[in-house]
Motif scaffolding. Structure first.
Motif, PDB file in Angstrom:
ATOM      1  N   LEU A 190     -12.387  -5.340  -0.580  1.00 19.58           N
ATOM      2  CA  LEU A 190     -12.248  -6.634  -1.247  1.00 19.58           C
ATOM      3  C   LEU A 190     -11.644  -6.386  -2.627  1.00 19.58           C
ATOM      4  CD1 LEU A 190     -12.851  -9.703  -1.072  1.00 19.58           C
ATOM      5  CD2 LEU A 190     -15.061  -9.205  -2.164  1.00 19.58           C
ATOM      6  N   LYS A 191     -10.513  -7.053  -2.898  1.00 14.60           N
ATOM      7  CA  LYS A 191      -9.829  -6.863  -4.190  1.00 14.60           C
ATOM      8  C   LYS A 191      -9.564  -8.224  -4.820  1.00 14.60           C
ATOM      9  CE  LYS A 191      -7.020  -2.914  -2.545  1.00 14.60           C
ATOM     10  NZ  LYS A 191      -5.635  -2.401  -2.401  1.00 14.60           N
ATOM     11  N   THR A 192      -9.760  -8.310  -6.136  1.00 17.18           N
ATOM     12  CA  THR A 192      -9.359  -9.544  -6.814  1.00 17.18           C
ATOM     13  C   THR A 192      -7.847  -9.678  -6.715  1.00 17.18           C
ATOM     14  OG1 THR A 192      -9.152  -8.402  -8.919  1.00 17.18           O
ATOM     15  CG2 THR A 192     -11.258  -9.487  -8.485  1.00 17.18           C
ATOM     16  N   GLY A 218     -11.694  -3.986 -10.201  1.00 15.68           N
ATOM     17  CA  GLY A 218     -11.603  -5.282  -9.530  1.00 15.68           C
ATOM     18  C   GLY A 218     -11.561  -5.155  -8.025  1.00 15.68           C
ATOM     19  N   GLN A 219     -12.161  -4.089  -7.504  1.00 12.25           N
ATOM     20  CA  GLN A 219     -12.193  -3.958  -6.055  1.00 12.25           C
ATOM     21  C   GLN A 219     -13.421  -3.188  -5.591  1.00 12.25           C
ATOM     22  OE1 GLN A 219      -9.382  -0.768  -4.431  1.00 12.25           O
ATOM     23  NE2 GLN A 219      -8.249  -1.632  -6.147  1.00 12.25           N
ATOM     24  N   THR A 220     -13.812  -3.431  -4.364  1.00 15.41           N
ATOM     25  CA  THR A 220     -14.972  -2.741  -3.817  1.00 15.41           C
ATOM     26  C   THR A 220     -14.842  -2.644  -2.298  1.00 15.41           C
ATOM     27  OG1 THR A 220     -17.389  -2.712  -3.742  1.00 15.41           O
ATOM     28  CG2 THR A 220     -16.352  -4.871  -3.673  1.00 15.41           C
ATOM     29  N   LEU A 268      -9.210  -9.740   1.196  1.00 15.97           N
ATOM     30  CA  LEU A 268      -9.905  -8.701   1.938  1.00 15.97           C
ATOM     31  C   LEU A 268      -8.834  -7.948   2.717  1.00 15.97           C
ATOM     32  CD1 LEU A 268     -12.794  -7.623   2.554  1.00 15.97           C
ATOM     33  CD2 LEU A 268     -12.640  -8.863   4.718  1.00 15.97           C
ATOM     34  N   GLU A 269      -8.831  -6.624   2.566  1.00 15.42           N
ATOM     35  CA  GLU A 269      -7.816  -5.784   3.205  1.00 15.42           C
ATOM     36  C   GLU A 269      -8.470  -4.843   4.188  1.00 15.42           C
ATOM     37  OE1 GLU A 269      -5.167  -4.779  -0.625  1.00 15.42           O
ATOM     38  OE2 GLU A 269      -5.276  -3.184   0.864  1.00 15.42           O
ATOM     39  N   ALA A 270      -7.849  -4.665   5.336  1.00 18.39           N
ATOM     40  CA  ALA A 270      -8.313  -3.632   6.254  1.00 18.39           C
ATOM     41  C   ALA A 270      -8.155  -2.268   5.581  1.00 18.39           C
ATOM     42  CB  ALA A 270      -7.490  -3.672   7.534  1.00 18.39           C
ATOM     43  N   VAL A 271      -9.058  -1.346   5.887  1.00 19.86           N
ATOM     44  CA  VAL A 271      -8.945   0.012   5.358  1.00 19.86           C
ATOM     45  C   VAL A 271      -7.824   0.734   6.113  1.00 19.86           C
ATOM     46  CG1 VAL A 271     -10.087   2.254   5.136  1.00 19.86           C
ATOM     47  CG2 VAL A 271     -11.359   0.154   4.665  1.00 19.86           C
ATOM     48  N   VAL A 272      -6.888   1.276   5.372  1.00 25.86           N
ATOM     49  CA  VAL A 272      -5.791   2.022   5.970  1.00 25.86           C
ATOM     50  C   VAL A 272      -6.227   3.480   6.107  1.00 25.86           C
ATOM     51  CG1 VAL A 272      -3.396   2.775   5.672  1.00 25.86           C
ATOM     52  CG2 VAL A 272      -4.091   0.464   4.952  1.00 25.86           C
ATOM     53  N   ASP A 273      -6.055   4.014   7.294  1.00 25.63           N
ATOM     54  CA  ASP A 273      -6.429   5.406   7.547  1.00 25.63           C
ATOM     55  C   ASP A 273      -5.230   6.279   7.196  1.00 25.63           C
ATOM     56  OD1 ASP A 273      -7.541   7.723   8.406  1.00 25.63           O
ATOM     57  OD2 ASP A 273      -7.287   7.287  10.550  1.00 25.63           O
ATOM     58  N   ARG A 281      -2.234  10.695   3.233  1.00 23.12           N
ATOM     59  CA  ARG A 281      -2.024  10.950   1.804  1.00 23.12           C
ATOM     60  C   ARG A 281      -1.347   9.723   1.200  1.00 23.12           C
ATOM     61  NH1 ARG A 281       3.232  15.039   1.858  1.00 23.12           N
ATOM     62  NH2 ARG A 281       4.378  13.915   3.491  1.00 23.12           N
ATOM     63  N   GLU A 282      -1.328   9.714  -0.141  1.00 19.57           N
ATOM     64  CA  GLU A 282      -0.663   8.626  -0.845  1.00 19.57           C
ATOM     65  C   GLU A 282       0.656   9.122  -1.411  1.00 19.57           C
ATOM     66  OE1 GLU A 282      -3.331   5.707  -2.928  1.00 19.57           O
ATOM     67  OE2 GLU A 282      -4.728   7.370  -2.761  1.00 19.57           O
ATOM     68  N   LEU A 283       1.679   8.275  -1.270  1.00 19.98           N
ATOM     69  CA  LEU A 283       3.021   8.595  -1.739  1.00 19.98           C
ATOM     70  C   LEU A 283       3.508   7.456  -2.630  1.00 19.98           C
ATOM     71  CD1 LEU A 283       4.568   9.633   1.725  1.00 19.98           C
ATOM     72  CD2 LEU A 283       3.754  11.190  -0.065  1.00 19.98           C
ATOM     73  N   ASN A 318       1.203  -0.267  -0.246  1.00 25.70           N
ATOM     74  CA  ASN A 318      -0.010  -0.743  -0.905  1.00 25.70           C
ATOM     75  C   ASN A 318       0.354  -1.778  -1.958  1.00 25.70           C
ATOM     76  OD1 ASN A 318      -2.621  -1.039  -1.907  1.00 25.70           O
ATOM     77  ND2 ASN A 318      -2.431   0.713  -3.275  1.00 25.70           N
ATOM     78  N   GLU A 319       1.118  -1.370  -2.957  1.00 22.78           N
ATOM     79  CA  GLU A 319       1.518  -2.315  -4.001  1.00 22.78           C
ATOM     80  C   GLU A 319       2.734  -1.774  -4.721  1.00 22.78           C
ATOM     81  OE1 GLU A 319      -1.760  -2.662  -6.728  1.00 22.78           O
ATOM     82  OE2 GLU A 319      -1.780  -0.526  -7.178  1.00 22.78           O
ATOM     83  N   PHE A 320       3.355  -2.630  -5.527  1.00 24.06           N
ATOM     84  CA  PHE A 320       4.452  -2.128  -6.350  1.00 24.06           C
ATOM     85  C   PHE A 320       4.167  -2.424  -7.809  1.00 24.06           C
ATOM     86  CE2 PHE A 320       6.902  -5.797  -7.824  1.00 24.06           C
ATOM     87  CZ  PHE A 320       6.548  -6.805  -6.945  1.00 24.06           C
TER      88      PHE A 320
HETATM   89  P1  AMP Z   1      -4.989  -0.234  -5.714  1.00 26.86           P
HETATM   90  O1  AMP Z   1      -5.691  -0.805  -6.900  1.00 26.86           O
HETATM   91  O2  AMP Z   1      -4.574  -1.267  -4.726  1.00 26.86           O
HETATM   92  O3  AMP Z   1      -3.872   0.687  -6.110  1.00 26.86           O
HETATM   93  O4  AMP Z   1      -6.055   0.699  -4.969  1.00 26.86           O
HETATM   94  C1  AMP Z   1      -6.582   1.860  -5.589  1.00 26.86           C
HETATM   95  C2  AMP Z   1      -6.804   2.948  -4.574  1.00 26.86           C
HETATM   96  O5  AMP Z   1      -7.717   2.530  -3.560  1.00 26.86           O
HETATM   97  C3  AMP Z   1      -5.548   3.354  -3.813  1.00 26.86           C
HETATM   98  O6  AMP Z   1      -4.814   4.297  -4.537  1.00 26.86           O
HETATM   99  C4  AMP Z   1      -6.150   3.920  -2.541  1.00 26.86           C
HETATM  100  O7  AMP Z   1      -6.607   5.242  -2.744  1.00 26.86           O
HETATM  101  C5  AMP Z   1      -7.341   3.032  -2.304  1.00 26.86           C
HETATM  102  N1  AMP Z   1      -6.982   1.883  -1.425  1.00 26.86           N
HETATM  103  C6  AMP Z   1      -6.494   0.701  -1.832  1.00 26.86           C
HETATM  104  N2  AMP Z   1      -6.267  -0.118  -0.787  1.00 26.86           N
HETATM  105  C7  AMP Z   1      -6.623   0.555   0.319  1.00 26.86           C
HETATM  106  C8  AMP Z   1      -6.627   0.257   1.729  1.00 26.86           C
HETATM  107  N3  AMP Z   1      -6.248  -0.947   2.212  1.00 26.86           N
HETATM  108  N4  AMP Z   1      -7.073   1.216   2.592  1.00 26.86           N
HETATM  109  C9  AMP Z   1      -7.491   2.415   2.122  1.00 26.86           C
HETATM  110  N5  AMP Z   1      -7.509   2.756   0.813  1.00 26.86           N
HETATM  111  C10 AMP Z   1      -7.090   1.854  -0.089  1.00 26.86           C
END
Ligand code: AMP
Length: 373
Positions: free
Chosen positions: A139-141, A150-152, A174-179, A182-184, A260-262
């Protein structure tokens, strides 16, 4: 030619922009309420709040173009500047990135894969969304979240009420957890003429929501993944009619890249470009917003960037490591605060990147960890 750039925000990103401008004859003016703003060593500094309309007008009048160090610039500030001079990137790009829902909607509309999600503005909508997406989920604002704030993560139905309280009952997604494996991230610049320059994919490691380490070019990237990253960032730049540098954060999954985001700005995961790319992200941002041709992006050597968080090792110890480049931001150390970074480049350009960098990292990583408080 235009050479005067105004920057909203005078922290380390503004500082690195202003420093990049110096040898090119580009003069920067920053607006920042902090009298000791880090960018002031290389820029004119208007000491004023970001909602001070008179001061923003002054910044605009001294600048051929105004750009931004952070994306959460209030709309009235953007309008006040845009009335008097050019702004880049466009206000619409900042607005889209300020709201995680509009950001995800844009990704979907241009064919950029992103996590399944649902808008949530009440606890009952949260319950419906959890039923539709499944749990665990995040859950993210929608607005004002950064560095993991701002997320949990919601593990099960019993956690929904608590999660809603933690995000402050604010409009959220609300976002599904992405499996992910690694992060790029991929950083690219676009100029008003439509020219695009793309840096290679960077691999990023976060801890406690803060970027710790970036490796560029990211190792083990297939041609298909490289092509997808370039395609995604190109679509994004073009859809936004973007001018300047942008960073797209991606999850690397077995099903391909997921956005994820830009960030509509220069980005921490691109700091390595100062020491290892022919043109840094900061220089390319200045070139783009001033309408100059863009510079080459392909690094001559692989590198690793380590963020200095909460404290910094002794400069002499860092400089004793061949290939290490120390960058301090003149910031007071505080727990969790980014106060500098080190980029280590391979001395010997040939061979395997990890092997080439391993000896330097074996010294630097413990120094950085010890200094972090
Ligand atoms: P963000 O604030 O959206 O950049 O999220 C911070 C960090 O949370 C990201 O760098 C990821 O490690 C993790 N994260 C965010 N969204 C997800 C998602 N939908 N599934 C899995 N991990 C996430």
């Amino acid at each position: 030619v235009a050479t005067r750039v105004g920057i909203v925000g005078g922290g380390q990103l503004g500082r690195m922009l202003a420093l990049a401008g110096k040898p090119l004859g580009i003069t920067c003016t920053v607006i920042d309420p902090a009298p000791d703003a880090g960018a002031a060593i290389a820029a004119k500094h208007i000491v004023a709040a970001f909602d001070d309309i008179d001061a923003l007008g002054q910044l605009a009048d001294q600048s051929d173009v105004v750009t931004f160090e952070f994306e959460n610039v209030p709309a009235p500030a953007l309008e006040a500047i845009a009335r008097r001079t050019k702004i880049a990137p466009p206000a619409s790009a900042l607005e889209v990135s300020q709201d995680r829902l509009t950001e995800k909607q844009l990704f979907e509309s241009i064919g950029v894969a992103t996590a399944p999600h649902a808008a949530v503005s009440s606890q009952s909508e949260l319950e419906d969304a959890a039923a539709a997406l499944g749990l665990p989920a995040i859950l993210k604002t929608r607005t004002l979240g950064y560095d993991g704030k701002g997320q949990t993560r919601v593990e099960s139905e019993s956690g929904l009420h608590h999660a809603w309280e933690i995000v402050g009952e604010a409009p959220s997604i609300l976002e599904a957890v992405v499996d992910f494996r690694r992060e790029l991230s991929v950083i690219a610049a676009r100029s008003a003429s439509g020219e695009i320059a793309i840096y290679p994919l960077t691999e990023n490691v976060h801890r406690a929501g803060i970027l710790r380490r970036s490796t560029a070019p990211a190792p083990d990237v297939s041609d298909a993944v490289r092509a997808t990253a370039r395609d995604y960032v190109t679509r994004l730049l073009e859809a936004l009619d973007y001018v300047g540098v942008l960073a797209l954060e991606l999850f690397d999954t077995t099903e391909g890249l997921v956005a994820n985001e830009f960030a509509p700005r220069v980005h921490n995961s691109g700091h390595w470009t100062i020491d290892a790319a022919p043109t840094s992200q900061f220089e390319n941002h200045l070139r783009a917003v001033l309408g100059m041709p863009l510079g080459a992006t392909e690094p001559a050597t692989p590198c690793v960037m380590l963020n200095l968080i909460g404290g910094a090792p002794d400069a002499g110890a860092v400089n004793a490591v061949p290939g290490a480049h120390l960058h301090m931001y003149d910031k007071q150390p505080r727990p969790g605060r980014k106060i500098g970074h080190i980029t280590v480049t391979a001395i010997d350009g040939d061979g395997d990147a990890e092997d080439a960098l391993a000896p330097a990292l074996a010294v630097l990583e413990p120094l950085v960890a010890d200094a972090a408080r």
